[in-house]
Design a protein around this motif. Structure first.
Motif, PDB file in Angstrom:
ATOM      1  N   PRO A 150      26.515  16.271  -5.235  1.00  0.00           N
ATOM      2  CA  PRO A 150      25.520  16.831  -6.153  1.00  0.00           C
ATOM      3  C   PRO A 150      24.358  17.534  -5.448  1.00  0.00           C
ATOM      4  O   PRO A 150      23.697  18.380  -6.037  1.00  0.00           O
ATOM      5  CB  PRO A 150      25.028  15.620  -6.941  1.00  0.00           C
ATOM      6  N   ILE A 151      24.133  17.239  -4.185  1.00  0.00           N
ATOM      7  CA  ILE A 151      23.060  17.897  -3.440  1.00  0.00           C
ATOM      8  C   ILE A 151      23.356  19.385  -3.289  1.00  0.00           C
ATOM      9  O   ILE A 151      22.447  20.210  -3.259  1.00  0.00           O
ATOM     10  CB  ILE A 151      22.872  17.237  -2.053  1.00  0.00           C
ATOM     11  N   ARG A 152      24.613  19.765  -3.231  1.00  0.00           N
ATOM     12  CA  ARG A 152      24.972  21.180  -3.114  1.00  0.00           C
ATOM     13  C   ARG A 152      24.469  21.985  -4.301  1.00  0.00           C
ATOM     14  O   ARG A 152      24.136  23.152  -4.165  1.00  0.00           O
ATOM     15  CB  ARG A 152      26.482  21.344  -2.984  1.00  0.00           C
ATOM     16  N   MET A 153      24.425  21.366  -5.475  1.00  0.00           N
ATOM     17  CA  MET A 153      23.920  22.057  -6.653  1.00  0.00           C
ATOM     18  C   MET A 153      22.456  22.417  -6.468  1.00  0.00           C
ATOM     19  O   MET A 153      22.040  23.543  -6.745  1.00  0.00           O
ATOM     20  CB  MET A 153      24.119  21.175  -7.891  1.00  0.00           C
ATOM     21  N   ILE A 154      21.660  21.492  -5.964  1.00  0.00           N
ATOM     22  CA  ILE A 154      20.240  21.762  -5.727  1.00  0.00           C
ATOM     23  C   ILE A 154      20.094  22.849  -4.665  1.00  0.00           C
ATOM     24  O   ILE A 154      19.266  23.753  -4.802  1.00  0.00           O
ATOM     25  CB  ILE A 154      19.493  20.475  -5.337  1.00  0.00           C
ATOM     26  N   GLU A 155      20.901  22.804  -3.636  1.00  0.00           N
ATOM     27  CA  GLU A 155      20.865  23.839  -2.597  1.00  0.00           C
ATOM     28  C   GLU A 155      21.224  25.205  -3.169  1.00  0.00           C
ATOM     29  O   GLU A 155      20.602  26.213  -2.823  1.00  0.00           O
ATOM     30  CB  GLU A 155      21.829  23.488  -1.468  1.00  0.00           C
ATOM     31  N   GLY A 174      18.631  28.305  -3.166  1.00  0.00           N
ATOM     32  CA  GLY A 174      18.972  29.541  -2.465  1.00  0.00           C
ATOM     33  C   GLY A 174      19.019  30.745  -3.399  1.00  0.00           C
ATOM     34  O   GLY A 174      18.521  31.824  -3.074  1.00  0.00           O
ATOM     35  N   GLY A 175      19.610  30.570  -4.564  1.00  0.00           N
ATOM     36  CA  GLY A 175      19.708  31.670  -5.519  1.00  0.00           C
ATOM     37  C   GLY A 175      18.355  32.138  -6.015  1.00  0.00           C
ATOM     38  O   GLY A 175      18.076  33.336  -6.078  1.00  0.00           O
ATOM     39  N   ALA A 230      15.443  31.596  -4.528  1.00  0.00           N
ATOM     40  CA  ALA A 230      14.670  32.128  -3.407  1.00  0.00           C
ATOM     41  C   ALA A 230      15.008  33.603  -3.187  1.00  0.00           C
ATOM     42  O   ALA A 230      14.117  34.419  -2.922  1.00  0.00           O
ATOM     43  CB  ALA A 230      14.952  31.320  -2.142  1.00  0.00           C
ATOM     44  N   PHE A 231      16.255  33.960  -3.349  1.00  0.00           N
ATOM     45  CA  PHE A 231      16.671  35.364  -3.232  1.00  0.00           C
ATOM     46  C   PHE A 231      16.013  36.201  -4.323  1.00  0.00           C
ATOM     47  O   PHE A 231      15.489  37.285  -4.067  1.00  0.00           O
ATOM     48  CB  PHE A 231      18.199  35.445  -3.334  1.00  0.00           C
ATOM     49  N   LEU A 232      16.004  35.688  -5.548  1.00  0.00           N
ATOM     50  CA  LEU A 232      15.372  36.383  -6.670  1.00  0.00           C
ATOM     51  C   LEU A 232      13.862  36.527  -6.440  1.00  0.00           C
ATOM     52  O   LEU A 232      13.289  37.598  -6.628  1.00  0.00           O
ATOM     53  CB  LEU A 232      15.636  35.606  -7.964  1.00  0.00           C
ATOM     54  N   ALA A 233      13.235  35.445  -6.030  1.00  0.00           N
ATOM     55  CA  ALA A 233      11.783  35.455  -5.805  1.00  0.00           C
ATOM     56  C   ALA A 233      11.408  36.392  -4.657  1.00  0.00           C
ATOM     57  O   ALA A 233      10.380  37.077  -4.723  1.00  0.00           O
ATOM     58  CB  ALA A 233      11.295  34.037  -5.518  1.00  0.00           C
ATOM     59  N   ALA A 234      12.226  36.446  -3.627  1.00  0.00           N
ATOM     60  CA  ALA A 234      11.928  37.321  -2.489  1.00  0.00           C
ATOM     61  C   ALA A 234      11.911  38.788  -2.914  1.00  0.00           C
ATOM     62  O   ALA A 234      11.167  39.596  -2.353  1.00  0.00           O
ATOM     63  CB  ALA A 234      12.950  37.109  -1.376  1.00  0.00           C
ATOM     64  N   GLY A 235      12.705  39.119  -3.913  1.00  0.00           N
ATOM     65  CA  GLY A 235      12.730  40.487  -4.412  1.00  0.00           C
ATOM     66  C   GLY A 235      11.433  40.903  -5.084  1.00  0.00           C
ATOM     67  O   GLY A 235      11.163  42.096  -5.252  1.00  0.00           O
ATOM     68  N   LEU A 236      10.617  39.951  -5.465  1.00  0.00           N
ATOM     69  CA  LEU A 236       9.341  40.252  -6.107  1.00  0.00           C
ATOM     70  C   LEU A 236       8.222  40.524  -5.112  1.00  0.00           C
ATOM     71  O   LEU A 236       7.188  41.068  -5.468  1.00  0.00           O
ATOM     72  CB  LEU A 236       8.916  39.084  -7.004  1.00  0.00           C
ATOM     73  N   ILE A 237       8.422  40.136  -3.874  1.00  0.00           N
ATOM     74  CA  ILE A 237       7.365  40.250  -2.875  1.00  0.00           C
ATOM     75  C   ILE A 237       7.413  41.641  -2.250  1.00  0.00           C
ATOM     76  O   ILE A 237       8.439  42.077  -1.736  1.00  0.00           O
ATOM     77  CB  ILE A 237       7.511  39.151  -1.806  1.00  0.00           C
ATOM     78  N   VAL A 238       6.292  42.336  -2.311  1.00  0.00           N
ATOM     79  CA  VAL A 238       6.199  43.712  -1.837  1.00  0.00           C
ATOM     80  C   VAL A 238       5.005  43.826  -0.887  1.00  0.00           C
ATOM     81  O   VAL A 238       3.942  43.256  -1.146  1.00  0.00           O
ATOM     82  CB  VAL A 238       6.001  44.676  -3.035  1.00  0.00           C
ATOM     83  N   PHE A 239       5.188  44.574   0.175  1.00  0.00           N
ATOM     84  CA  PHE A 239       4.099  44.857   1.112  1.00  0.00           C
ATOM     85  C   PHE A 239       3.774  46.341   0.997  1.00  0.00           C
ATOM     86  O   PHE A 239       4.566  47.194   1.365  1.00  0.00           O
ATOM     87  CB  PHE A 239       4.515  44.497   2.546  1.00  0.00           C
ATOM     88  N   THR A 240       2.603  46.646   0.443  1.00  0.00           N
ATOM     89  CA  THR A 240       2.179  48.041   0.315  1.00  0.00           C
ATOM     90  C   THR A 240       0.711  48.173   0.671  1.00  0.00           C
ATOM     91  O   THR A 240      -0.104  47.311   0.333  1.00  0.00           O
ATOM     92  CB  THR A 240       2.371  48.576  -1.125  1.00  0.00           C
ATOM     93  N   ARG A 241       0.395  49.263   1.354  1.00  0.00           N
ATOM     94  CA  ARG A 241      -0.983  49.585   1.708  1.00  0.00           C
ATOM     95  C   ARG A 241      -1.723  48.425   2.376  1.00  0.00           C
ATOM     96  O   ARG A 241      -2.879  48.144   2.078  1.00  0.00           O
ATOM     97  CB  ARG A 241      -1.751  50.064   0.493  1.00  0.00           C
ATOM     98  N   GLY A 242      -1.020  47.712   3.220  1.00  0.00           N
ATOM     99  CA  GLY A 242      -1.637  46.617   3.946  1.00  0.00           C
ATOM    100  C   GLY A 242      -1.840  45.343   3.143  1.00  0.00           C
ATOM    101  O   GLY A 242      -2.492  44.427   3.601  1.00  0.00           O
ATOM    102  N   GLU A 243      -1.282  45.263   1.922  1.00  0.00           N
ATOM    103  CA  GLU A 243      -1.428  44.074   1.075  1.00  0.00           C
ATOM    104  C   GLU A 243      -0.066  43.529   0.674  1.00  0.00           C
ATOM    105  O   GLU A 243       0.874  44.281   0.462  1.00  0.00           O
ATOM    106  CB  GLU A 243      -2.205  44.421  -0.200  1.00  0.00           C
ATOM    107  N   VAL A 279       9.552  27.015 -10.751  1.00  0.00           N
ATOM    108  CA  VAL A 279      10.161  26.856 -12.070  1.00  0.00           C
ATOM    109  C   VAL A 279      11.615  26.400 -11.933  1.00  0.00           C
ATOM    110  O   VAL A 279      12.110  25.617 -12.742  1.00  0.00           O
ATOM    111  CB  VAL A 279      10.037  28.165 -12.884  1.00  0.00           C
ATOM    112  N   ALA A 280      12.297  26.866 -10.894  1.00  0.00           N
ATOM    113  CA  ALA A 280      13.664  26.395 -10.650  1.00  0.00           C
ATOM    114  C   ALA A 280      13.665  24.897 -10.340  1.00  0.00           C
ATOM    115  O   ALA A 280      14.532  24.155 -10.813  1.00  0.00           O
ATOM    116  CB  ALA A 280      14.306  27.174  -9.506  1.00  0.00           C
ATOM    117  N   ALA A 281      12.682  24.444  -9.586  1.00  0.00           N
ATOM    118  CA  ALA A 281      12.576  23.008  -9.291  1.00  0.00           C
ATOM    119  C   ALA A 281      12.255  22.222 -10.560  1.00  0.00           C
ATOM    120  O   ALA A 281      12.790  21.130 -10.780  1.00  0.00           O
ATOM    121  CB  ALA A 281      11.514  22.761  -8.226  1.00  0.00           C
ATOM    122  N   ILE A 282      11.387  22.775 -11.399  1.00  0.00           N
ATOM    123  CA  ILE A 282      11.042  22.111 -12.656  1.00  0.00           C
ATOM    124  C   ILE A 282      12.270  22.038 -13.567  1.00  0.00           C
ATOM    125  O   ILE A 282      12.546  20.998 -14.172  1.00  0.00           O
ATOM    126  CB  ILE A 282       9.861  22.843 -13.337  1.00  0.00           C
TER     127      ILE A 282
END
Length: 154
Positions: free
Chosen positions: A79-84, A88-89, A91-104, A117-120
């Motif tokens: 069952p630990i594989r389900m949490i992993e 992972g899934g 984290a991939f989605l969340a990483a797509g939201l992070i943008v570096f522009t104009r030094g910010e 929210v995935a943990a919740i």
């Protein structure tokens, strides 16, 4: 016809009221954080957070159902594989939201809130309500109250 009614009723190891409560709870708790993100006009808002919490809850409920089934000696379940997989899934989605522009860096908090929210949703799906509710309350404090304190300190 009997086979069809048995299929629709399902073979879940969890009672339907428990399943409904856990899924609904995951959506409600996730929506609280999503609403805060939406009210601040961030890329991932109410619906995205609700869907992530719902998906995490569903994956947990499915994992619990599988663990309760008898597959004989041929199948090993972890069952630990389900949490992993959820971690992972998302984290991939969340990483797509992070943008570096104009030094910010933008989207980091929203990406983090999706991951949380995935943990919740995972906690709600597993029926660990203390963790689900406490994490929601703390998240709302962090993204709401602390943001207001940061602005007043500027």
């Amino acid at each position: 016809m009997n086979a069809l009614s048995t299929e629709i009723a399902g073979h879940s190891m969890l009672a339907w009221p428990v399943v409904i409560f856990r899924i609904t709870g995951a959506v409600i708790l996730s929506s609280l954080i999503g609403f805060e993100r939406e009210s601040r006009d961030h890329a991932a808002g109410l619906r995205t957070h609700m869907l992530v919490g719902l998906a995490a809850s569903c994956y947990c409920l499915l994992a619990l159902d599988l663990v309760g089934r008898d597959f004989g000696d041929q199948v090993r379940l972890d069952p630990i594989r389900m949490i992993e997989a959820v971690t992972g899934g998302v984290a991939f989605l969340a990483a797509g939201l992070i943008v570096f522009t104009r030094g910010e860096v933008k989207g980091l908090t929203t990406g983090g809130s999706l991951w949380l929210v995935a943990a919740i949703g995972t906690a709600a799906g597993l029926g660990v309500w203390l963790i689900a509710v406490l994490a929601t309350v703390l998240a709302l404090f962090i993204v709401g109250v602390l943001k207001s304190l940061e602005r007043s300190a500027e």
